[in-house]
Enzyme design. Sequence first.
Site, PDB file in Angstrom:
ATOM      1  N   ASP A  73      93.655 -10.081 -48.371  1.00 13.95           N
ATOM      2  CA  ASP A  73      92.666 -10.374 -47.328  1.00 13.95           C
ATOM      3  C   ASP A  73      91.311  -9.836 -47.786  1.00 13.95           C
ATOM      4  OD1 ASP A  73      92.947 -11.028 -44.011  1.00 13.95           O
ATOM      5  OD2 ASP A  73      91.109 -10.052 -44.720  1.00 13.95           O
ATOM      6  N   ILE A  74      90.261 -10.604 -47.531  1.00 13.02           N
ATOM      7  CA  ILE A  74      88.912 -10.230 -47.956  1.00 13.02           C
ATOM      8  C   ILE A  74      88.376  -9.037 -47.151  1.00 13.02           C
ATOM      9  CG2 ILE A  74      87.514 -11.679 -46.410  1.00 13.02           C
ATOM     10  CD1 ILE A  74      86.045 -12.687 -48.918  1.00 13.02           C
ATOM     11  N   HIS A  81      98.914 -18.481 -41.439  1.00 11.30           N
ATOM     12  CA  HIS A  81      98.986 -17.388 -42.428  1.00 11.30           C
ATOM     13  C   HIS A  81      99.720 -16.217 -41.813  1.00 11.30           C
ATOM     14  CE1 HIS A  81      95.184 -17.410 -40.227  1.00 11.30           C
ATOM     15  NE2 HIS A  81      95.251 -16.089 -40.197  1.00 11.30           N
ATOM     16  N   HIS A 123      99.952 -12.363 -41.894  1.00 11.14           N
ATOM     17  CA  HIS A 123      99.347 -11.114 -42.361  1.00 11.14           C
ATOM     18  C   HIS A 123     100.499 -10.159 -42.703  1.00 11.14           C
ATOM     19  CE1 HIS A 123      95.161 -11.684 -40.621  1.00 11.14           C
ATOM     20  NE2 HIS A 123      95.816 -12.500 -39.829  1.00 11.14           N
ATOM     21  N   ASN A 174      98.676 -14.308 -35.989  1.00  9.15           N
ATOM     22  CA  ASN A 174      97.772 -14.498 -34.857  1.00  9.15           C
ATOM     23  C   ASN A 174      97.765 -15.989 -34.522  1.00  9.15           C
ATOM     24  OD1 ASN A 174      96.985 -11.794 -34.719  1.00  9.15           O
ATOM     25  ND2 ASN A 174      95.413 -12.086 -36.288  1.00  9.15           N
ATOM     26  N   GLY A 197      93.079 -13.766 -31.733  1.00 10.03           N
ATOM     27  CA  GLY A 197      92.384 -13.363 -32.959  1.00 10.03           C
ATOM     28  C   GLY A 197      92.492 -14.336 -34.114  1.00 10.03           C
TER      29      GLY A 197
END
Length: 117
Positions: free
Chosen positions: A35-36, A103, A105, A90, A96
């Site tokens: 994750d960025i 995706h 997380h 999410n 969120g």
Amino acid sequence: MAGEPQEDCLFCKIVAGKVPATVVRETETTVAFRDINPQAPTHVLVIPKAHYRDAASLAAGDTAVLADVVREAGEVAADEKLDSYRIVFNTGSGAGQTVWHVHAHVLGGRGMQWPPG
Ligand code: 5GP
Ligand code: ZN
């Protein structure tokens, strides 16, 4: 159409290599990348290569690939030597979700609170 690449989708662009990402794992059906804006020492996103907007849509469209995503989340955790970790999908802007390509997380490497915020 469900599963087809979407021209305006950031994660489809990552799958296609048009947007760079720090890829940690890749399979025939999935990509996992950091994750960025990490929220934990390990924060990796696992996505299907096919475009579905959320986890339930993927479950309805391709149960095998949903299983691939969850299995890869576990492999990421193993690679990162995490014995505890959290998998989060999410779903919807109120929860969120900001990128409309499903995706998972994978978060770990610190203590986690419950309930989540
Ligand atoms: P969501 O808010 O939809 O659950 O999660 C989207 C995630 O994608 C966020 O955690 C956000 O930091 C991450 N993200 C957004 N843009 C990029 C990007 O260009 N590259 C990477 N690696 N992660 C991104
Ligand atoms: Zn997409």
